[in-house]
Design a protein around this motif. Structure first.
Motif, PDB file in Angstrom:
ATOM      1  N   VAL A 109       0.868  -1.172   0.000  1.00  0.00           N
ATOM      2  CA  VAL A 109       0.000   0.000   0.000  1.00  0.00           C
ATOM      3  C   VAL A 109       0.906   1.223   0.000  1.00  0.00           C
ATOM      4  O   VAL A 109       2.014   1.195   0.545  1.00  0.00           O
ATOM      5  CB  VAL A 109      -0.974   0.060   1.199  1.00  0.00           C
ATOM      6  CG1 VAL A 109      -1.937  -1.115   1.179  1.00  0.00           C
ATOM      7  CG2 VAL A 109      -0.245   0.147   2.517  1.00  0.00           C
ATOM      8  N   HIS A 110       0.417   2.261  -0.643  1.00  0.00           N
ATOM      9  CA  HIS A 110       1.177   3.505  -0.733  1.00  0.00           C
ATOM     10  C   HIS A 110       0.406   4.562   0.038  1.00  0.00           C
ATOM     11  O   HIS A 110      -0.753   4.840  -0.274  1.00  0.00           O
ATOM     12  CB  HIS A 110       1.321   3.897  -2.213  1.00  0.00           C
ATOM     13  CG  HIS A 110       2.216   5.072  -2.419  1.00  0.00           C
ATOM     14  ND1 HIS A 110       2.300   5.747  -3.600  1.00  0.00           N
ATOM     15  CD2 HIS A 110       3.090   5.702  -1.581  1.00  0.00           C
ATOM     16  CE1 HIS A 110       3.175   6.729  -3.492  1.00  0.00           C
ATOM     17  NE2 HIS A 110       3.661   6.723  -2.273  1.00  0.00           N
ATOM     18  N   TYR A 111       1.040   5.108   1.058  1.00  0.00           N
ATOM     19  CA  TYR A 111       0.400   6.147   1.867  1.00  0.00           C
ATOM     20  C   TYR A 111       1.069   7.481   1.512  1.00  0.00           C
ATOM     21  O   TYR A 111       2.237   7.691   1.819  1.00  0.00           O
ATOM     22  CB  TYR A 111       0.585   5.835   3.357  1.00  0.00           C
ATOM     23  CG  TYR A 111      -0.279   6.666   4.273  1.00  0.00           C
ATOM     24  CD1 TYR A 111      -1.336   6.105   4.963  1.00  0.00           C
ATOM     25  CD2 TYR A 111      -0.052   8.027   4.430  1.00  0.00           C
ATOM     26  CE1 TYR A 111      -2.141   6.866   5.795  1.00  0.00           C
ATOM     27  CE2 TYR A 111      -0.855   8.798   5.248  1.00  0.00           C
ATOM     28  CZ  TYR A 111      -1.892   8.217   5.935  1.00  0.00           C
ATOM     29  OH  TYR A 111      -2.688   8.978   6.762  1.00  0.00           O
ATOM     30  N   VAL A 112       0.317   8.349   0.867  1.00  0.00           N
ATOM     31  CA  VAL A 112       0.858   9.667   0.514  1.00  0.00           C
ATOM     32  C   VAL A 112       0.403  10.658   1.579  1.00  0.00           C
ATOM     33  O   VAL A 112      -0.797  10.850   1.786  1.00  0.00           O
ATOM     34  CB  VAL A 112       0.351  10.123  -0.875  1.00  0.00           C
ATOM     35  CG1 VAL A 112       0.931  11.498  -1.221  1.00  0.00           C
ATOM     36  CG2 VAL A 112       0.730   9.110  -1.943  1.00  0.00           C
ATOM     37  N   VAL A 113       1.359  11.242   2.264  1.00  0.00           N
ATOM     38  CA  VAL A 113       1.027  12.206   3.313  1.00  0.00           C
ATOM     39  C   VAL A 113       0.811  13.564   2.642  1.00  0.00           C
ATOM     40  O   VAL A 113       1.725  14.117   2.026  1.00  0.00           O
ATOM     41  CB  VAL A 113       2.169  12.308   4.345  1.00  0.00           C
ATOM     42  CG1 VAL A 113       1.832  13.353   5.405  1.00  0.00           C
ATOM     43  CG2 VAL A 113       2.437  10.951   4.984  1.00  0.00           C
ATOM     44  N   ASP A 114      -0.415  14.060   2.737  1.00  0.00           N
ATOM     45  CA  ASP A 114      -0.691  15.375   2.140  1.00  0.00           C
ATOM     46  C   ASP A 114      -0.336  16.484   3.130  1.00  0.00           C
ATOM     47  O   ASP A 114       0.399  17.397   2.811  1.00  0.00           O
ATOM     48  CB  ASP A 114      -2.136  15.478   1.639  1.00  0.00           C
ATOM     49  CG  ASP A 114      -3.159  15.033   2.699  1.00  0.00           C
ATOM     50  OD1 ASP A 114      -2.756  14.661   3.820  1.00  0.00           O
ATOM     51  OD2 ASP A 114      -4.363  15.061   2.388  1.00  0.00           O
ATOM     52  N   ASP A 115      -0.852  16.348   4.367  1.00  0.00           N
ATOM     53  CA  ASP A 115      -0.557  17.353   5.381  1.00  0.00           C
ATOM     54  C   ASP A 115       0.029  16.647   6.603  1.00  0.00           C
ATOM     55  O   ASP A 115      -0.676  15.917   7.305  1.00  0.00           O
ATOM     56  CB  ASP A 115      -1.850  18.082   5.763  1.00  0.00           C
ATOM     57  CG  ASP A 115      -1.616  19.147   6.826  1.00  0.00           C
ATOM     58  OD1 ASP A 115      -0.486  19.224   7.371  1.00  0.00           O
ATOM     59  OD2 ASP A 115      -2.562  19.900   7.118  1.00  0.00           O
ATOM     60  N   PRO A 116       1.323  16.866   6.881  1.00  0.00           N
ATOM     61  CA  PRO A 116       1.954  16.127   7.983  1.00  0.00           C
ATOM     62  C   PRO A 116       1.367  16.476   9.346  1.00  0.00           C
ATOM     63  O   PRO A 116       1.606  15.761  10.320  1.00  0.00           O
ATOM     64  CB  PRO A 116       3.429  16.555   7.901  1.00  0.00           C
ATOM     65  CG  PRO A 116       3.421  17.862   7.177  1.00  0.00           C
ATOM     66  CD  PRO A 116       2.249  17.812   6.242  1.00  0.00           C
ATOM     67  N   GLU A 117       0.592  17.571   9.410  1.00  0.00           N
ATOM     68  CA  GLU A 117       0.021  17.960  10.710  1.00  0.00           C
ATOM     69  C   GLU A 117      -1.407  17.447  10.900  1.00  0.00           C
ATOM     70  O   GLU A 117      -2.038  17.739  11.910  1.00  0.00           O
ATOM     71  CB  GLU A 117       0.071  19.480  10.855  1.00  0.00           C
ATOM     72  CG  GLU A 117       1.515  19.968  10.965  1.00  0.00           C
ATOM     73  CD  GLU A 117       1.614  21.441  11.278  1.00  0.00           C
ATOM     74  OE1 GLU A 117       2.270  21.779  12.271  1.00  0.00           O
ATOM     75  OE2 GLU A 117       1.047  22.245  10.508  1.00  0.00           O
ATOM     76  N   ARG A 118      -1.895  16.721   9.928  1.00  0.00           N
ATOM     77  CA  ARG A 118      -3.246  16.164  10.094  1.00  0.00           C
ATOM     78  C   ARG A 118      -3.212  15.147  11.239  1.00  0.00           C
ATOM     79  O   ARG A 118      -2.379  14.229  11.245  1.00  0.00           O
ATOM     80  CB  ARG A 118      -3.657  15.456   8.813  1.00  0.00           C
ATOM     81  CG  ARG A 118      -5.079  14.911   8.841  1.00  0.00           C
ATOM     82  CD  ARG A 118      -5.246  13.829   7.794  1.00  0.00           C
ATOM     83  NE  ARG A 118      -5.121  14.313   6.434  1.00  0.00           N
ATOM     84  CZ  ARG A 118      -6.096  14.896   5.754  1.00  0.00           C
ATOM     85  NH1 ARG A 118      -7.255  15.092   6.336  1.00  0.00           N
ATOM     86  NH2 ARG A 118      -5.911  15.276   4.512  1.00  0.00           N
TER      87      ARG A 118
END
Ligand code: SF4
Ligand code: SF4
Ligand code: SF4
Length: 405
Positions: A185-194
């Motif tokens: 699975v590929h987890y793309v972090v859009d906002d690291p502060e979410r």
């Protein structure tokens, strides 16, 4: 005498030229030329079937511009058959891999089925956002039946936009399928502060998904504005993967941090002769679209000027890409002279190959790095440096090499 000095570093010398020499040597041996693709010298070539350019999601961080996601672009049975004919005429089939790609390939499920059922002697990797799998039990059952030759690569974080914050609970059937068929699975972090990102990633590991790839979004100003927050988050994840008990080798793309040039430099080992830019488009990768046109890769398939052939008539050896690559190489790394990113100021430590198509999209020149790429590289450099340093300090790297001996 040093030709120039890299900013903020003790390293001196004409690094771009050194690196360019390596690429030129590869070129002299045939890279980016038609023969290099067909003479079987390289270990393998991956042919991407672009099942459709349409997608059922519109991720803000999509690695390609949203204008490229178009309806009415489904591949046909005729193109699949012609591609397989062309492959057997042109390549050593033992060195060919196949990738089922899009857009979202399961939007054209009948053709995925046709390909895998008809050419069942080959192995395939399907890159998908998982939504069709989740919504359609029959598609899941079909995928499971094909687990002997079908792996999955699921962009899991994409599902949040349609399923909400509890998307991992709802996506369990897809996670089970990845476990059964194998893949990642590929987890793309859009906002690291979410809130909750770290916990979600740990949960994927604990659930037993074979490989969890974590990366930063690339098209957002966020990789610049929240660069430090990304680095903090990725260090915490690396601590969990490698330094909190038994290291989880083989389950993250970050294992590369224990063998790449950053690690080698820290250990005083000779650096590998592979500079950045070595992404492999038109060399290790080829893509076929719904018209049977051949492109250097899936991303370049959105640019007609980059067409390099047609499955019915073969490669066009006078194509722009083959002709221009030689000229472009003369400019390669000129734009890296000012690099302030790479470990020890040495661009051979640039952690990630440039995406030539992304460069073309953002800067108009395939060999001029897109600024967002270099901002993302700051995060990767910091992550790799952290893992390598801590592994050396704690002996985890020795454990890694012992396990592989
Ligand atoms: S699922 Fe993939 S192709 Fe579709 S919009 Fe998201 S990132 Fe782009
Ligand atoms: S970080 Fe950017 S400027 Fe530096 S070497 Fe890599 S691609 Fe070139
Ligand atoms: S140009 Fe970009 S999308 Fe194409 S193979 Fe290279 S890295 Fe991948």
């Amino acid at each position: 005498m040093a030709v120039f000095e890299l900013k903020n570093s003790k390293a001196v010398g004409d690094l771009p030229l050194q690196c360019r020499d390596v690429i030129k040597r590869y070129k002299d041996e045939g890279m980016f030329d038609i023969d290099s693709i067909t003479d079987g010298k390289q270990e393998y070539t991956t042919v991407y079937f672009l099942m459709t350019q349409d997608c059922n999601l519109r991720c803000a961080y999509c690695y390609q511009p949203k204008e490229f996601r178009q309806k009415g672009t489904g591949i046909t049975q005729d193109v699949i058959d012609s591609t397989m004919d062309w492959v057997s005429r042109t390549f050593d089939e033992r060195k060919i891999k196949f990738s089922i790609f899009g857009g979202e390939p399961f939007l054209n499920f009948p053709m995925v089925q046709y390909l895998c059922d008809t050419y069942c002697m080959y192995r395939y990797v399907v890159t998908t956002n998982g939504l069709v799998l989740l919504e359609n039990q029959a598609v899941r059952a079909w995928v499971l039946r094909h687990k002997y030759h079908l792996n999955l690569s699921v962009s899991i974080s994409a599902l949040r936009s349609v399923l909400g914050d509890d998307y991992l609970d709802k996506a369990q059937a897809v996670l089970d399928l990845v476990k059964a068929n194998g893949g990642d699975v590929h987890y793309v972090v859009d906002d690291p502060e979410r809130p909750g990102i770290y916990e979600e990633i740990i949960r994927l590991y604990e659930y037993g998904v074979p490989i969890v790839r974590v990366s930063s979004a690339r098209h957002w100003d966020m990789v610049r504005d929240k660069n430090e927050q990304f680095k903090d988050l990725f260090r915490r994840i690396a601590d969990y993967v490698y330094f909190g008990g038994q290291p989880k080798f083989g389950r993250s793309q970050w294992d590369i941090a224990l063998k790449n040039n950053i690690y080698r430099k820290m250990k005083g080992m000779p650096l590998k002769d592979v500079p950045p830019t070595f992404c492999g488009c038109g060399y290790l990768y080829l893509a076929v679209n719904n018209k049977g046109e051949i492109y250097p890769c899936d991303f370049f398939a959105n640019y007609p000027e980059f067409k390099i052939g047609d499955v019915r008539s073969g490669f066009n050896d006078t194509a722009f890409f083959f002709k221009k690559m030689g000229e472009w190489i003369d400019e390669l790394y000129e734009h890296c002279r000012e690099c302030e990113v790479c470990f020890d100021g040495d661009i051979r430590c640039c952690p990630r190959a440039m995406c030539l198509a992304e460069n073309y999209t953002v800067t108009g020149n395939p060999l001029k790095p897109a600024p967002n790429h270099c901002w993302a590289n700051r995060i990767e450099t910091a992550t790799y440096e952290y893992i390598a340093r801590k592994a050396i300090e704690t002996g985890v790297d020795r454990f890694y090499y012992k396990g592989r001996a």
